[in-house]
Design a protein around this motif. Sequence first.
Motif, short mmCIF file in Angstrom:
data_model
loop_
_atom_site.label_atom_id
_atom_site.label_comp_id
_atom_site.label_asym_id
_atom_site.label_seq_id
_atom_site.Cartn_x
_atom_site.Cartn_y
_atom_site.Cartn_z
N LEU A 91 -117.97 -4.61 13.76
CA LEU A 91 -118.54 -3.31 14.12
C LEU A 91 -119.76 -3.43 15.00
CD1 LEU A 91 -118.11 -1.66 10.67
CD2 LEU A 91 -117.02 -0.92 12.76
N GLY B 297 -120.31 -3.11 18.08
CA GLY B 297 -120.50 -2.07 19.09
C GLY B 297 -120.96 -0.76 18.51
N LEU B 298 -120.84 -0.63 17.21
CA LEU B 298 -121.21 0.65 16.59
C LEU B 298 -122.64 0.65 16.09
CD1 LEU B 298 -117.97 1.42 14.59
CD2 LEU B 298 -118.76 2.50 16.66
N ARG B 299 -123.34 -0.43 16.29
CA ARG B 299 -124.70 -0.49 15.77
C ARG B 299 -125.69 -0.65 16.91
NH1 ARG B 299 -125.12 -4.58 11.01
NH2 ARG B 299 -127.28 -3.97 11.37
N ALA B 300 -126.63 0.29 16.97
CA ALA B 300 -127.57 0.31 18.08
C ALA B 300 -128.36 -0.99 18.16
CB ALA B 300 -128.52 1.48 17.92
N PRO C 128 -119.56 -5.13 23.93
CA PRO C 128 -119.80 -4.46 22.65
C PRO C 128 -119.12 -3.09 22.56
CG PRO C 128 -121.85 -5.30 23.56
CD PRO C 128 -120.80 -5.45 24.63
N VAL C 129 -119.11 -2.33 23.67
CA VAL C 129 -118.55 -0.98 23.61
C VAL C 129 -117.02 -1.01 23.59
CG1 VAL C 129 -118.38 1.25 24.78
CG2 VAL C 129 -120.55 0.05 24.74
N ALA D 92 -114.86 -3.80 23.30
CA ALA D 92 -114.17 -4.75 22.44
C ALA D 92 -114.76 -4.79 21.03
CB ALA D 92 -114.21 -6.14 23.05
N GLY D 93 -115.95 -4.17 20.88
CA GLY D 93 -116.57 -4.16 19.56
C GLY D 93 -117.05 -5.54 19.13
N ALA E 286 -131.77 7.75 22.90
CA ALA E 286 -131.68 7.12 21.58
C ALA E 286 -133.05 6.79 21.02
CB ALA E 286 -130.83 5.86 21.66
#
Lengths: 146, 432
Positions: free
Chosen positions: B3, B5-8, B76-77, B79-80, B344
Amino acid sequence: MSTIKEYLTNDHRRCDEIFASMEDAASNSLEDAKSITQEFIDASEHHFQMEERVMFAEFEQKTGMTEGPTAMMRQEHTQMRSLMKQLMDSLEAGDKDRFFGSSETLMILLQQHNMKEEQMLYTMAQQHLSADSDRIIAMMDSLIVE
Amino acid sequence: MNLAGLRADQAPPISAPLRFFLTAPLFAIFAGFLIFISDPSSLMSRFSPETIAITHAITIGFLGFTMLGAMTQMLPVLAGVKIYKVKFVSLFSYTLLVIGLIFMLFGLYFSKHTMSALGVISLSIGFLTLLLPMISALRSVDNFSSTVKAIAVSIGFALMSVVLGAILLSAYATGSFSSMHTILANIHSVWAIFGFAGILIIGVAFQVLPMFYVAPRFKQFCKKRVVLFISSGLILWALANLFFVGYAILAKIWIGLFFWAFSTTVWIKLNRRRRPISDVTVWYWRASAIYMTLGLFAWVIDSAVEDKYIVIVSVLIGGGFILSIMSGMLYKIIPFLVWFHLNAKGYMNIPTMSEMIDKKFAKIQFILYQISIIGFIFSYPYPDLLQYSVLVFVLSMIILEYNIINPVLIYVRTIRTKPDFDMSSFNMEPNS
């Protein structure tokens, strides 16, 4: 019945369609675009709430991850809500440049957000919540926006 | 499931891609300077050290830097996955690449063997420092989308191009050229252009055209097979060059056909896009589709005259196709990154993406760039045109740098002020 992933992914596509119609209308006349912009904002808000109040909540409860991916997605929802407000404000002010400026930023934010959800979070949610899939979809289906 | 890509906190810092992006036009300006001081007749040959130096100021300095910067952001966005110690790795790689490229350019241009040798070492380590962690990160991808597959294949070709490039540059550093030098140089350039850049562009187009312009999605056949067909064509082309030279033209046509189909598809999809806006990025996509089509025909036909016009082919494909798409992409990705990172961090009253770059300057930059590409092509029969074309090119790159630095200045100025919404209150650590 479809899976959680299919259900929410289809809803993304539905919002994308309304978004495209909204920009189409706004390129002709901002005045005419007001109702479809409202329709887009309502559809997005409905989608956000299906996630935040139902799917994310279930996911967080099941996995115990409250500070993980769902927190990030909630934050991006907040960013998108603020851009949607800017869309409405620029419609009221009749400012076409501002409208398309906000819509472009929103578009890219929205798409990369959807990509992260569809490729990662929904797949993960499907794995953890598959047993309750039908119940969760039914809850999302009957949700009334607050 | 990964995960990252889901974490800033695990997304790359904004400095990682921006550093590469802001440097890219500077190397193009430097390439322009080198063209300006060169004798036009020495640039007619692909194998003169001057031509090789100028080509690499563009291919590594502009195209390579832009692609590497973009990949630190995209992995990261899309392919995660998380690149190992991305902040350090990208800074270290960037520093070595800048130093290595400067050594290489001066070493080749002024025939300074020691500088070329230092260039080989520094560039090789610089590329590997970033490519290897990317390959390692890709190993943990669970869900290989067509775009991520294309990125992975493209990185494979990048790695091979770097290895071949190091062998070739070593020859200049030591002064001993093997009998294979020309063949390896051909494989190096074709794999770098079509394998690394071309396949990456195709993979990214699968996502970007529907995403940015609401164009119709690419067909499943296209998304599933095209990268495989092209990469097998590139490998067959290399094998044919090594063992069955007579058949190389078939592989060339094979590769050309798929890129031609891609260029045509891009054009048609843009015609059918649902977003009414037509900005400089759309023009860049369209221009690149035209140049690629012309370039491919020129490339195939050029075989009949023993690659006599390969410099024109390189201008059409490298400058017209790849550099155009990369410039268009910079116009979108930099304002978005600035907006996204500021927002952000709690800054709400910031310009929108389209307000960060002056549309008039973007338009002027685009037009000047087109004039320069057409000028370069006609400089071949009319060498007097070269000096004027290169001045227009340098001017277009100065304006590009100005255009993309503006959003970054907005970022720098804004970050010094107090956020509208203080996100630091969510952070429990003292003094952070």
